[in-house]
Every structure is written in structure tokens, then in C-alpha cells.
Design an enzyme around this catalytic site. Sequence first.
Site, PDB file in Angstrom:
ATOM      1  N   ASP A 111       0.841  -1.196   0.000  1.00  0.00           N
ATOM      2  CA  ASP A 111       0.000   0.000   0.000  1.00  0.00           C
ATOM      3  C   ASP A 111       0.882   1.254   0.000  1.00  0.00           C
ATOM      4  OD1 ASP A 111      -1.973   1.892   0.384  1.00  0.00           O
ATOM      5  OD2 ASP A 111      -3.011   0.751   1.930  1.00  0.00           O
ATOM      6  N   ASP A 112       0.835   2.017  -1.080  1.00  0.00           N
ATOM      7  CA  ASP A 112       1.623   3.255  -1.232  1.00  0.00           C
ATOM      8  C   ASP A 112       3.118   2.998  -1.427  1.00  0.00           C
ATOM      9  OD1 ASP A 112      -0.714   4.669  -0.938  1.00  0.00           O
ATOM     10  OD2 ASP A 112      -0.097   5.780   0.841  1.00  0.00           O
TER      11      ASP A 112
ATOM     12  N   CYS B 159      -5.712   3.624  -4.038  1.00  0.00           N
ATOM     13  CA  CYS B 159      -5.970   2.456  -3.209  1.00  0.00           C
ATOM     14  C   CYS B 159      -7.235   1.685  -3.571  1.00  0.00           C
ATOM     15  CB  CYS B 159      -6.046   2.917  -1.756  1.00  0.00           C
ATOM     16  SG  CYS B 159      -6.591   1.673  -0.603  1.00  0.00           S
TER      17      CYS B 159
ATOM     18  N   ARG C 192      -7.749  -2.035  -5.605  1.00  0.00           N
ATOM     19  CA  ARG C 192      -8.264  -3.225  -4.936  1.00  0.00           C
ATOM     20  C   ARG C 192      -9.496  -3.771  -5.659  1.00  0.00           C
ATOM     21  NH1 ARG C 192      -5.451  -3.110   0.069  1.00  0.00           N
ATOM     22  NH2 ARG C 192      -4.152  -1.250  -0.109  1.00  0.00           N
TER      23      ARG C 192
ATOM     24  N   LYS D 223      -5.949  -5.382   4.592  1.00  0.00           N
ATOM     25  CA  LYS D 223      -6.796  -4.217   4.327  1.00  0.00           C
ATOM     26  C   LYS D 223      -7.792  -4.528   3.217  1.00  0.00           C
ATOM     27  CE  LYS D 223      -6.292   0.608   2.786  1.00  0.00           C
ATOM     28  NZ  LYS D 223      -5.314   1.683   2.510  1.00  0.00           N
TER      29      LYS D 223
ATOM     30  N   HIS E  60     -11.134  -2.397   2.202  1.00  0.00           N
ATOM     31  CA  HIS E  60     -11.331  -1.072   1.575  1.00  0.00           C
ATOM     32  C   HIS E  60     -12.078  -1.112   0.238  1.00  0.00           C
ATOM     33  CE1 HIS E  60      -9.446   3.232   1.745  1.00  0.00           C
ATOM     34  NE2 HIS E  60     -10.663   3.173   2.245  1.00  0.00           N
TER      35      HIS E  60
ATOM     36  N   HIS F 131       1.609   2.498   4.006  1.00  0.00           N
ATOM     37  CA  HIS F 131       0.649   3.607   4.032  1.00  0.00           C
ATOM     38  C   HIS F 131       0.750   4.363   5.362  1.00  0.00           C
ATOM     39  CE1 HIS F 131      -3.319   5.610   4.002  1.00  0.00           C
ATOM     40  NE2 HIS F 131      -3.406   5.318   2.718  1.00  0.00           N
TER      41      HIS F 131
ATOM     42  N   ASP G  73      -0.404  -0.894  -4.775  1.00  0.00           N
ATOM     43  CA  ASP G  73      -1.689  -0.361  -5.228  1.00  0.00           C
ATOM     44  C   ASP G  73      -1.598   0.981  -5.939  1.00  0.00           C
ATOM     45  OD1 ASP G  73      -1.115   1.176  -2.989  1.00  0.00           O
ATOM     46  OD2 ASP G  73      -3.118   1.008  -2.108  1.00  0.00           O
ATOM     47  N   ASN G  74      -0.502   1.702  -5.754  1.00  0.00           N
ATOM     48  CA  ASN G  74      -0.281   2.964  -6.471  1.00  0.00           C
ATOM     49  C   ASN G  74       1.166   3.365  -6.292  1.00  0.00           C
ATOM     50  OD1 ASN G  74      -2.425   3.912  -3.915  1.00  0.00           O
ATOM     51  ND2 ASN G  74      -0.281   4.569  -3.798  1.00  0.00           N
TER      52      ASN G  74
ATOM     53  N   LYS H 231       1.117   8.905  -6.421  1.00  0.00           N
ATOM     54  CA  LYS H 231      -0.245   8.456  -6.138  1.00  0.00           C
ATOM     55  C   LYS H 231      -1.257   9.526  -6.568  1.00  0.00           C
ATOM     56  CE  LYS H 231      -2.997   7.293  -1.990  1.00  0.00           C
ATOM     57  NZ  LYS H 231      -2.877   7.097  -0.520  1.00  0.00           N
TER      58      LYS H 231
END
Length: 543
Positions: free
Chosen positions: A35-36, A73, A77, A132, A134, A221, A327-328, A370
Site C-alpha cells: 500500500d503506497d 488504493c 483493490r 486491508k 477497503h 501507508h 496499489d499505487n 499516487k
Amino acid sequence: MLKQYMTSVLLMAFACLAPAAFSQKKPNVIVILADDLGYADLGCYGGEIPTPNLDKLAQSGVRFTNFYNTARCCPTRAALLTGVYSHQAGIGHMMDDKGADHPAYRGQLNHNSVTIAEVMKGAGYFTAMSGKWHVGHQHGVYPSNRGFDRSLHAPAGGFYYAGGNNAKLFLNGQEVTNDSTALPKDWYSTDLWTNYGLRFIDEALAEKKPFMLYLAHNAPHFPLQAPEEDIVKFRGKYLKGWEKLRQERYEKQIKLGLIDPSWKLPPINPNVKRWDSLSDDEKKRYDDIMAIYAAVISRLDKSIGDLVDGLKKRGVFDNTVILFVSDNGGNAEPGIEGRYQGDKPGNAKSTVFLGQGWAEAACTPFWAYKHHTHEGGISSPGIVSWPAGIPTSRNGKFERQPAHIIDIMATLVDLGNAGYPTTYAGQPIQPMEGASLKPAFTGKPINRKNPIFWEHEGNRAIRDGKWKLVAEKTEKWQLYDVEQDRTELNDQFDKQPDVAKKLVAKYEAWYKRVGAEEYDKTFKWFYDYNKAKQEPGAAGNGK
């Protein structure tokens, strides 16, 4: 003598047959989502943060150089889980529900899409998820009602410790207290997700089923938090500043063979303060932010090592496909200053954001971060390990064909010999948008029939072969040959009008087909890329 001969023959015959028999067994699959995490944050993608476990997976597997996400994010997903574009899955932006008149913006997975769990479960897999979620928890969409046999999930992340403000956990759809005896004592989320992933794998093995695990980390993240003993390893190592770090990562990427030496490093965002203009106190503050970030990534890598060790102890590592992506791109939120709050930044009660200066290094060698559809915002590490399925001649190789997060569904369907439905639970299901990446594992062409598209917050792009058409919300279209110029410095829009016109038409048709809508906000701390690119020295190394 005859007996020894026959025994030898039988052993040789078994040795020849065993690999064939083994290769026919359905592989286990683990999809790991960071994540990130920026393109350059891992050692095997040019970073200096020690990531030996991920590096080892890369050296014994394949690295994608052009693995793309959706720039954010929730949409990533949604696309990963469903194999369709996020707008088609109902999550064109984030979790806000714009109502029935806006089907692409309901903030939850819809029922005209199926999840990788629903599909793989139909192919005989034990399906599990930890981490996570989301993609609509607040609307009643849980892993447990979207095909996962077992799950430990956080609705939206935002914590690392049980004492975190957003720390909420749901085990198989039921909320559990953070101090529950069902959880390890004094847990750290990165370790917790792996711990439960292995527990679920044990259940799959007990049922004698192949398993599909979706391991969705919230690291790295914000709010960046890590044990002090991990942070202290990195303090003082970033006092050289973001310009120097970015240059070092760029040079390492060239040395690794990850990027083409002809791709120039873009100028650093002019909104970012020059490191040598900062006071000593400011430098110490920013050094500590990056040290905390590095510690979070180091701890993430350790958890990957724990996972691999667990698979090996269970005798299932060789026939397990592990796919690791992010994710990004790196996260520049909330802008130049980042965030550094709390009595002891990095602990469970603090709030730390990486900020724009370090995000420039995280996304090396690309533009943007991002949220954005220039390469920095949508490019991810993409590591695939599968000892039983990837020939040793491919170990450590780079795979330069473009791949996208929508391809994961098609890849899993291919690996598991699963059937992708046209209807599910009485609802019509949209066709998959992606292509299987399995051929690329062995160096064969991906059978991609359509371009790859992006839209997030008005930022937009299409990649078709070597051509990429891209624009931020506030920009005019630009056209780049990303095989020759992936750092997006030489706009070809006016020089290739026929190519540009065709891509614009394809993009507009896609935009309408998926139900994308105009976005009404922009980031004040961002800036016009075209203006910076046209400045003197813009095609240089940022110095």
C-alpha cells in the site's frame, strides 16, 4: 544384480514422471498487495532500503518492469479483486456512494462483477484473505460474503498497532476486539496479516485443497509506524537529502538493467524545497520521516520472509505462485511538509506521512505520484515467484511486457483452470478486461487484445503498445513513446497526429463504456508538468 537394475530403472522412471505429475497439480496462489509503495522503494527496483526477502523472490523468479495499477488504493483493490476496471466494479473513486444514478461510483463492489475468491472457490480452491479490505465494508461488503472461506480484515487500514485510532479487525466477518485471545499478543499489523495467512493455509492443507490467499498489507501507508528498534537502524542515513537519494536510485536502476540508460531523469518537482536550503532542524525532521518509512518497508520485507519460510516448512513453496505488487505509486500527501506528529513519531499514537520530497525518490525515475496517471503514479514493482512453474533460465529476468492489476483475475483463472462465469448468483457478470500473465512467466507473449486505460480524479491515460496518451485533469493530452521515453519528457502529440487521434477516440469510447464521470476537484499543491518540462534543463537529471 537384476533386482538392483530394476530398482534403478524404476527410480529413473519415477524421476522422469514425477515433475510431469507435479506440474499437473493446481498451483497454490498468493497475491500480495503493498500500500503506497513506490516503484523504486525495493532493493531489486533500485532502492537502498534492505529488502532481502523480496529481492530473493525476484532473483528466483521474474520482475515486471511495466506493472501498472490504477493510481489509488480503493480502485486498485476493486480491479484486482474483480478483473474489470474499477468503474465497472462500482468503485470509480473511493468509498463515497453517489447513488443509483451513478453506478460507477457506489463505493462498493457491485454484483455485476465476481471476485477472485468466488471464481477460484468454484475451481476447488480454499480461499482466504488477510489485511486491508477497503472495497465497501461500510456498505456491508465483506470478504466473508464475497467468496472468501476465511478472512481477517481491516475495513480501511490506517493503523499498525492495536492501540491505533482506526484499529478495527473482523475475523470471518465478525468483529474481534484488538486484545482478543484469538490474536497474537502485542501484534503489529504487518506481522499479523502474515500470521493469519499461514493459519488459513493450514486449514486449506487440512482440507487437502489448493489455496488462494489474498494478502493485502497496509504497509507502507500512513500513519507510518514501526518498532523503535527498526527505526533506529535508518536514522541519519537520509541526511543527504531527496535529490541525492533520487539520483542514486536512478543510477542503481540503470546498473540493474531495470531501465534504459537513455531515459533521462525528469527535473524534480519545483514545488519541492531544495535540500540544501533547509535548516539543520528541518533536515533532521525529514531524515526521521524517511527513517520511519524505511523501517516500515523493512518490516514488510521481513514478513515476506516469514511467509516464505512458512510455505517451505509446510512443503508447499515450490508449487505456490507468489505475485507481489503495489496499489499505487509513492504517496506525496499531504504535500511539501509531509506530516510528523506525536510525542514519539513512529509509535502507535503518532501520525507520519512521507511527503512530497521523499515521494520524488520513491517514484524514481518517473513523474508524479499516487493519484496521477503519469508513470510515477501508476507504476508498481511486479514480482512473480513459482519454482515449479518458472524455468530456472528465467530466474532473475526482467519481463518488459506491460501488465496491469486487471490482469490478476485472468492470470488466476488460467493458473487454476477456473471457469469465469457469465452469470453469478442470478446476476449477469461483465467479461474480464485483463489478459493472463502466465505466458510471460516463461517468456512468451501476453495475449492482450485491448489497450490499457486509466481514469482517476480526472487524471487520464491510455497505453496501446508503445504509445501512451496521458494528461492530468488540468492538462492537455500528451503522447509518449514509452519504449523510448518512459520518463515522459518528449511529447509527440503534435508530431504524431494520426496516432494521437486514434488513441483519443479509443479513450473516449472506453470512458463512456465504463461510466466514468467528470471529477470536480484538483490538488492545489500539484503543478503543471508541461510547464516544468519546458524549462531549461528539463530533460536532464534534475540538477
